[in-house]
Design a protein around this motif. Structure first.
Motif: not given
Lengths: 275, 206
Positions: A29-36, A245-251, B148-156
């Motif tokens: 279930v992809p969330v497609n988090l934003p990437i900078t 997305d998977a890497q983010s959630l595992v972190h 270093r992951v996408s969710i970091g920026e989302f959190i702060w």
């Protein structure tokens, strides 16, 4: 046994299940988090993008299946960038199990950008010996690779015409999970003054920051995150962006577990009165 | 009795160092020829490695050592993949290509993927704020893991800049110091080998 002690003795199988769910769910279930796009990846992109038309880019793709999740999407994205800019692409690998990954990666990128083998790109295959190949190519690419991966003599490959050594190479792109990058920096950059962009696994990327500040590397793409940033810069949605997305959630899971472990440690110390 | 190898090491070592710095065409021709020899030596090293692997596993099979079944697997895999490559080539859709994609690639990826589970378990048990140094390591690790992951920026939104600073300043300083140290160490070891002071490569301490 107190709750804190139970947390401190948490069965590792529970951690394994959490990691497995954290990896699988976002892929299903992809969330497609934003990437900078970070400055290092932007610099790598700009270096390639600003090469003159008709330039030849040499790819040394020095990795094997264990790190393909990080480096394979990187290869496809960077190679597609070169093909879009109509550069000549010459690829090789210094790892014996590399051709099995490199060959399909080049094919995927070439088919996506409607490029033809031998006319737009060449794959030279594998050669053993890091330093000797790198230094030898400075004298003559043909001395190290008389024929390409498919057994065709280099003189019979149109895209290789006029390319004798590093003198005709505009940029070196090394994607690696090993010390091959150090040797490329020593020989291709240090000795033959070739500009170089490096793509490395996330754990390796930190080792190469000194070479960025000394301008021996013009760009650094680190791990799946770096590959995802490059894909975003290319306006592609490839395997790296799918995997982020998977890497983010595992972190996040690992971070929460670490915090939980420390809270439990403090609670346990307070309960027993130790300092 | 070691004079021959010592003289050979000294001559080859000094000549190759000198050739590296001589831009003359004839000198570079000699250098290229020597490098070609080195490539041939590398090829023999691969053969030597295969023979050594076969020998080690054959010994295990002969002695019926524990796990000798896996030695059979290693030998059969080595012989079968070599034969596949020699007989049918390495092109796309060749037996070796299929074997590589169906067996080698998934196995190698699986082995590496298992690390994620063990690292998660190890991080939970090892990252404990027991003293100041461990706390510093713990905080840095958490910032890096999230930043270093996408969710970091989302959190702060400040996480990416903070991780960049960590990589650009403390990391860069430490890595540079290590690189210089390793470089000086490599020069010193090379000189010791070329000058015959370090002789353990000859296979015996003297």
């Amino acid at each position: 046994m107190s709750l804190a002690d139970r947390i401190l003795r948490l069965d590792r199988r529970i951690i394994f299940i959490l990691v497995a769910l954290g990896t699988a769910l976002p892929l299903l279930v992809p969330v497609n988090l934003p990437i900078t796009v970070t400055p290092r990846v932007e610099a790598a992109y700009d270096t390639i993008d600003q090469l003159p038309a008709g330039s030849t880019v040499l790819f040394s793709l020095d990795y094997e299946p264990d790190v393909s999740a990080e480096l394979q999407p990187m290869t496809v994205a960077i190679m597609r960038h070169c093909f879009r800019k109509n550069f000549k692409v010459v690829a090789l690998t210094l790892y014996p199990a590399g051709p099995g990954l490199v060959e399909p990666a080049i094919r995927i990128a070439a088919e996506a950008e409607h490029k033809v083998r031998n006319k737009d790109y060449a794959f030279l295959g594998y050669k053993s010996g890091f330093q000797t190949v790198m230094i030898g190519m400075g004298e003559s690419i043909r001395s190290q690779f008389p024929v390409d991966f498919y057994g065709t003599p280099l003189d019979s490959i149109p895209v290789m015409r006029g390319i004798r050594n590093y003198g005709e190479i505009a940029l070196l792109v090394n994607l690696t999970a090993s010390s091959a990058a150090d040797y490329w920096i020593q020989f291709a950059v240090g000795r033959y003054r070739k500009p170089m962009v490096l793509g490395a696994t996330a754990v390796m990327a930190t080792d190469y920051y000194p070479y960025l500040s000394s301008k021996q590397l013009l760009g650094l793409i680190g791990g799946m995150k770096g590959a995802a940033e490059y894909e975003k810069r290319m306006d592609l949605f490839g395997d790296a962006r799918r995997g982020m997305d998977a890497q983010s959630l595992v972190h996040v899971i690992v971070t929460l577990l670490v915090i939980l472990g420390n809270v439990a440690l403090f609670a346990s110390r307070r309960g027993t009165g130790t300092r | 009795m070691y004079l021959g190898p010592l003289v050979l090491t000294f001559v080859v070592g000094t000549v190759l160092i000198a050739l590296y710095f001589i831009p003359n065409h004839a000198a570079q021709e000699v250098n290229a020829q020597l490098l070609l020899w080195a490539t041939i030596v590398y090829a023999f090293a691969l053969i030597l490695g295969s023979v050594s692997l076969m020998g080690t596993h054959w010994r295990k099979i002969r002695l019926r050592a524990e796990g000798s079944f896996f030695s059979w697997v290693a030998i059969v895999a080595l012989v079968a993949t070599t034969l596949m490559g020699v007989v049918w080539g390495v092109a796309e859709k060749s037996p070796l290509d299929r074997f590589y994609n169906a067996v080698n690639s998934p196995l190698a990826s699986t082995m590496f993927a298992l690390l994620a589970f063990f690292i998660a378990s190890a991080a939970f048990r090892a990252f404990r704020a027991r003293n100041v140094e461990a706390t510093l390591l713990l905080v840095t690790a958490v910032v890096m893991m999230i930043g270093r992951v996408s969710i970091g920026e989302f959190i702060w939104p400040g996480f990416p800049a903070l991780t960049e600073w960590l990589l650009d300043v403390p990391n860069l300083a430490a890595k540079r110091a290590i690189a210089i140290g390793v470089g000086l160490g490599a020069i010193s070891t090379a000189l010791k080998i070329i000058l015959g002071i370090e002789r353990s490569y000859l296979g015996r301490q003297r």
